[in-house]
Design an enzyme around this catalytic site. Structure first.
Site, short mmCIF file in Angstrom:
data_model
loop_
_atom_site.label_atom_id
_atom_site.label_comp_id
_atom_site.label_asym_id
_atom_site.label_seq_id
_atom_site.Cartn_x
_atom_site.Cartn_y
_atom_site.Cartn_z
N ASP A 154 0.86 -1.19 0.00
CA ASP A 154 0.00 0.00 0.00
C ASP A 154 0.89 1.23 0.00
O ASP A 154 2.12 1.12 0.10
CB ASP A 154 -0.93 0.00 1.24
CG ASP A 154 -2.21 0.81 1.02
OD1 ASP A 154 -2.12 2.04 0.90
OD2 ASP A 154 -3.30 0.20 0.96
N GLY A 167 4.60 1.30 -1.44
CA GLY A 167 4.90 1.58 -2.84
C GLY A 167 3.68 2.17 -3.53
O GLY A 167 2.68 2.50 -2.87
N PHE A 175 1.08 1.47 -6.74
CA PHE A 175 0.70 0.43 -7.71
C PHE A 175 0.64 0.95 -9.15
O PHE A 175 0.48 0.16 -10.07
CB PHE A 175 -0.53 -0.36 -7.30
CG PHE A 175 -1.77 0.42 -6.86
CD1 PHE A 175 -2.24 1.52 -7.53
CD2 PHE A 175 -2.50 -0.04 -5.76
CE1 PHE A 175 -3.40 2.17 -7.13
CE2 PHE A 175 -3.66 0.61 -5.35
CZ PHE A 175 -4.11 1.73 -6.03
N HIS A 229 -12.49 -0.21 -7.58
CA HIS A 229 -13.66 0.69 -7.64
C HIS A 229 -13.28 2.16 -7.41
O HIS A 229 -14.07 3.04 -7.67
CB HIS A 229 -14.76 0.24 -6.66
CG HIS A 229 -14.53 0.62 -5.22
ND1 HIS A 229 -15.58 0.75 -4.33
CD2 HIS A 229 -13.40 0.89 -4.52
CE1 HIS A 229 -15.09 1.09 -3.13
NE2 HIS A 229 -13.79 1.17 -3.22
C1 LIG Z 1 -10.76 1.84 -0.61
S1 LIG Z 1 -9.22 1.44 0.15
C2 LIG Z 1 -9.36 -0.32 0.32
C3 LIG Z 1 -8.45 -0.82 1.41
C4 LIG Z 1 -8.59 -2.33 1.71
N1 LIG Z 1 -8.22 -3.15 0.55
C5 LIG Z 1 -9.99 -2.65 2.16
O1 LIG Z 1 -10.68 -3.41 1.50
O2 LIG Z 1 -10.41 -2.14 3.21
C6 LIG Z 1 -8.08 1.63 -1.19
C7 LIG Z 1 -6.62 1.40 -0.78
O3 LIG Z 1 -5.78 1.67 -1.91
C8 LIG Z 1 -4.61 2.32 -1.44
N2 LIG Z 1 -3.99 3.06 -2.55
C9 LIG Z 1 -4.47 4.16 -3.17
N3 LIG Z 1 -3.62 4.58 -4.12
C10 LIG Z 1 -2.55 3.71 -4.10
C11 LIG Z 1 -1.35 3.61 -4.86
N4 LIG Z 1 -1.08 4.49 -5.84
N5 LIG Z 1 -0.52 2.58 -4.59
C12 LIG Z 1 -0.79 1.69 -3.61
N6 LIG Z 1 -1.93 1.74 -2.85
C13 LIG Z 1 -2.79 2.74 -3.09
C14 LIG Z 1 -5.13 3.23 -0.35
O4 LIG Z 1 -4.11 3.68 0.52
C15 LIG Z 1 -6.15 2.32 0.33
O5 LIG Z 1 -5.56 1.57 1.37
#
Ligand SMILES: C[S@@+](CC[C@H](N)C(=O)[O-])C[C@H]1O[C@@H](n2cnc3c(N)ncnc32)[C@H](O)[C@@H]1O
Length: 330
Positions: A197, A221, A223, A240
């Site tokens: 994350d 990192g 994604f 989403h």
């Molecule tokens: C809606 S949350 C979902 C978190 C978890 N998977 C859950 O179901 O509760 C989206 C996640 O994507 C991560 N995220 C957003 N942009 C990101 C990026 N560029 N690289 C890595 N993670 C990222 C956010 O920090 C967050 O933890």
């Protein structure tokens, strides 16, 4: 029975209810009522607020079953208000505070999103949602705690519904607080885990709020740049958040990181057709206005996966309102 006009007027006051919930959540009123009946004056003294104003907010909430006024200006806890207590393992209190904070402010510009198809959040706050959270650690921590509350039951449901016996290493991409990975590892002693994350998500996982993460690495990192390699990559409620172009970019990086016989598991709520009420439809509009993503139908997921060189193999229902979309190399 109210008339159509009255029903519409009542819907138009939805903000009064959601912001009142936010206020009592911020003031920890449910914690103060855990010890028994209290008057509005006592609660106001404990929270250094105006007693008459607090009473009026609580009277509105009591009309919806959140608190109950048992005699003039005296309140008790109800089943609904007890859900706002801060000592629960995953209290909706944090989610209420989070969603009615910056997300609510973005919603004031929802018409901008409808005119342009772009997230109002960026317009209001001058940066995309996750970039902004990166610069606001307190709100980022609240966001992650809110995600735990929103995920109540769904992490366990996903971990229960999928057979991980063919997997060796699972990367939870955008795994945030790590609650899903924790549930998967607890059920599969043979698995090694990687929680991936942004630094703000990894910071949340380090608090162990999402549960223990044995046999795991925590990797910070982005994604959009790359994803750690594994035979199984899980993305729960990540895709989403993004429009098709960005979602496909994330999935391409996941495909590159995936072993050739591996699998990518999207855990998402598939948006249902028809007019029935469903929370996911409100979440979808929130995705529009805040991060700039969308909830999708099964065929939209299949199309999106194909843009990334992947094929939707099957959709697995779980006991919660979330499905697992299993993808393989096309
Ligand atoms: C809606 S949350 C979902 C978190 C978890 N998977 C859950 O179901 O509760 C989206 C996640 O994507 C991560 N995220 C957003 N942009 C990101 C990026 N560029 N690289 C890595 N993670 C990222 C956010 O920090 C967050 O933890």
């Amino acid at each position: 029975m109210s008339t159509p006009s009255q029903q519409i007027l009542s819907m138009g006051f939805g903000f009064a209810l959601s912001q009142s919930l936010r206020v009592v959540a911020e003031l920890s009123i449910a914690d103060l009522l855990a010890g028994g009946e209290r008057s509005a004056d006592e609660l106001a003294e404990a929270t250094r607020t105006n007693a008459d104003a607090l009473y009026r907010v609580m009277r509105l909430l009591a009309s919806e079953g959140v608190f109950r006024e048992v005699s003039h200006r005296r309140f008790v806890q109800t089943e609904l208000s007890a859900a706002l207590r801060s000592d629960l393992q995953s209290s909706p209190r944090d989610f209420i505070r989070m969603i009615n904070g910056e997300a609510f402010q973005a919603f004031a510009q929802l018409s901008y999103s409808v005119q342009t198809g772009k997230p109002a959040f960026d317009q209001v706050f001058g940066a995309p949602r996750f970039e902004w959270l990166g610069a606001h650690p307190e709100q980022a921590a609240l966001f992650q705690r809110g995600m735990i509350a929103l995920s109540q039951g769904s992490n366990e449901a996903v971990a229960d519904a999928y057979d991980f016996s063919a997997s060796r290493c699972v990367v939870d991409v955008g795994g945030g607080h790590g609650q899903l990975l924790s549930a998967i590892l607890a059920r599969n002693a043979h698995l090694h885990g990687v929680l991936f994350d942004l630094p703000s998500g990894i910071a949340a996982a380090r608090t162990a709020a999402g549960g223990p993460l044995p046999r795991s690495e925590l990797v910070a990192g982005n994604f959009f740049e790359s994803v750690p390699p594994a035979d199984t990559l899980v993305l729960k409620k990540v895709i989403h958040d993004w429009d098709d172009e960005r979602a496909a970019a994330i999935l391409r990086n996941c495909r590159k990181a995936m072993a050739s016989n591996g699998r990518i598991l999207l855990a998402e709520t598939i948006i249902p057709a028809g007019n029935d009420p469903a929370l996911i439809k409100a979440i979808d509009v929130t995705m529009l206005a805040v991060p700039g993503g969308l909830e999708r139908t099964e065929s939209q997921y299949a199309e999106l996966l194909s843009l990334a060189g992947l094929r939707l193999e099957r959709v697995i229902a779980t006991k919660a309102p979330i499905s697992i979309l299993e993808a393989r190399l096309a």
